[in-house]
Design a protein around this motif. Structure first.
Motif, PDB file in Angstrom:
ATOM      1  N   LYS A 212      19.781 -63.342 -59.349  1.00  0.00           N
ATOM      2  CA  LYS A 212      18.543 -63.541 -60.173  1.00  0.00           C
ATOM      3  C   LYS A 212      17.283 -63.965 -59.160  1.00  0.00           C
ATOM      4  CE  LYS A 212      15.819 -65.450 -63.748  1.00  0.00           C
ATOM      5  NZ  LYS A 212      15.837 -66.291 -64.523  1.00  0.00           N
ATOM      6  N   GLY A 213      16.320 -63.064 -59.131  1.00  0.00           N
ATOM      7  CA  GLY A 213      15.354 -63.399 -58.313  1.00  0.00           C
ATOM      8  C   GLY A 213      15.208 -62.734 -56.898  1.00  0.00           C
TER       9      GLY A 213
ATOM     10  N   GLN B 110      16.113 -59.679 -62.386  1.00  0.00           N
ATOM     11  CA  GLN B 110      15.792 -60.759 -63.374  1.00  0.00           C
ATOM     12  C   GLN B 110      16.839 -61.388 -64.440  1.00  0.00           C
ATOM     13  OE1 GLN B 110      11.900 -60.205 -65.047  1.00  0.00           O
ATOM     14  NE2 GLN B 110      10.763 -59.917 -63.385  1.00  0.00           N
TER      15      GLN B 110
ATOM     16  N   ASP C 225      13.933 -63.200 -51.900  1.00  0.00           N
ATOM     17  CA  ASP C 225      14.088 -63.782 -53.233  1.00  0.00           C
ATOM     18  C   ASP C 225      12.960 -64.625 -53.610  1.00  0.00           C
ATOM     19  OD1 ASP C 225      17.309 -63.381 -53.195  1.00  0.00           O
ATOM     20  OD2 ASP C 225      17.076 -64.595 -51.374  1.00  0.00           O
ATOM     21  N   ILE C 226      12.797 -64.715 -54.987  1.00  0.00           N
ATOM     22  CA  ILE C 226      11.575 -65.266 -55.391  1.00  0.00           C
ATOM     23  C   ILE C 226      12.470 -66.298 -56.462  1.00  0.00           C
ATOM     24  CG2 ILE C 226      11.427 -63.512 -57.491  1.00  0.00           C
ATOM     25  CD1 ILE C 226       8.488 -63.939 -57.438  1.00  0.00           C
ATOM     26  N   SER C 227      11.472 -67.421 -56.540  1.00  0.00           N
ATOM     27  CA  SER C 227      12.020 -68.390 -57.642  1.00  0.00           C
ATOM     28  C   SER C 227      10.653 -69.095 -58.056  1.00  0.00           C
ATOM     29  CB  SER C 227      12.887 -69.429 -56.874  1.00  0.00           C
ATOM     30  OG  SER C 227      12.286 -70.283 -55.959  1.00  0.00           O
ATOM     31  N   TYR C 228      10.682 -69.612 -59.287  1.00  0.00           N
ATOM     32  CA  TYR C 228       9.661 -70.063 -60.015  1.00  0.00           C
ATOM     33  C   TYR C 228      10.228 -71.047 -60.983  1.00  0.00           C
ATOM     34  CZ  TYR C 228      10.568 -66.009 -62.807  1.00  0.00           C
ATOM     35  OH  TYR C 228      11.159 -65.237 -63.726  1.00  0.00           O
TER      36      TYR C 228
END
Length: 160
Positions: A103-104, A96, A70-73
């Protein structure tokens, strides 16, 4: 915009179906998910590119053919964040969709077992113009990996 959300959802659904159809084995195989460089100096309006790779792979295992995470920003700082393939037969999908609870979520996969240290994908992110923050972070977390199993085709699990 709605069409792109549908396409992303279909790609992720297809990837999940592929992973369910492939036999995998969960065990205590280890590897390191590497981010290079870990720190980047950039200014508003710049696009940064960071290599994502795998290293320190347990050589007693069958190899790795999928990595999920998972990606978060901070969306107030970054725009156009994407994970793209680095070649070597790796493919990437990143959800996305703002309407999705996933999401992510990203999946990086290869149809053959990989045991060598290598770059598997590239993270690209554009810093919004006019940002006044002096530091920002993009988090990559919750890694799962899958190994193709050749002797037990009915066992399907992922290792966290």
């Amino acid at each position: 915009m709605k069409n792109s959300k549908i396409i992303v959802t279909l790609i992720i659904a297809t990837m999940l179906l592929v992973f369910i159809a492939l036999p995998v084995k969960a065990a205590s195989y280890t590897f390191t998910f590497s981010v290079n460089p870990e720190k980047v100096n950039a200014k508003p309006g710049d696009t940064i590119t960071v290599d994502l790779g795998m290293a320190d792979i347990d050589q007693t295992g069958d190899g790795i053919n999928a990595i999920q995470g998972d990606i978060s920003y901070d969306e107030n700082i970054f725009e156009n964040v994407e994970i793209v393939t680095a070649g070597n037969n790796w493919s990437v999908s990143l959800n996305q969709s703002a309407d999705s609870s996933l999401k992510g979520r990203f999946v990086i996969n290869n149809m053959s077992n990989q045991k060598n240290t290598q770059v598997v994908a590239k993270l690209k992110a554009k810093i919004k113009s006019g940002v006044t923050a002096s530091t920002a972070t993009i988090d990559l977390k919750t890694f799962f990996l899958a190994m193709v199993l050749q002797k037990q085709p009915k066992q399907i699990r992922l290792l966290q």
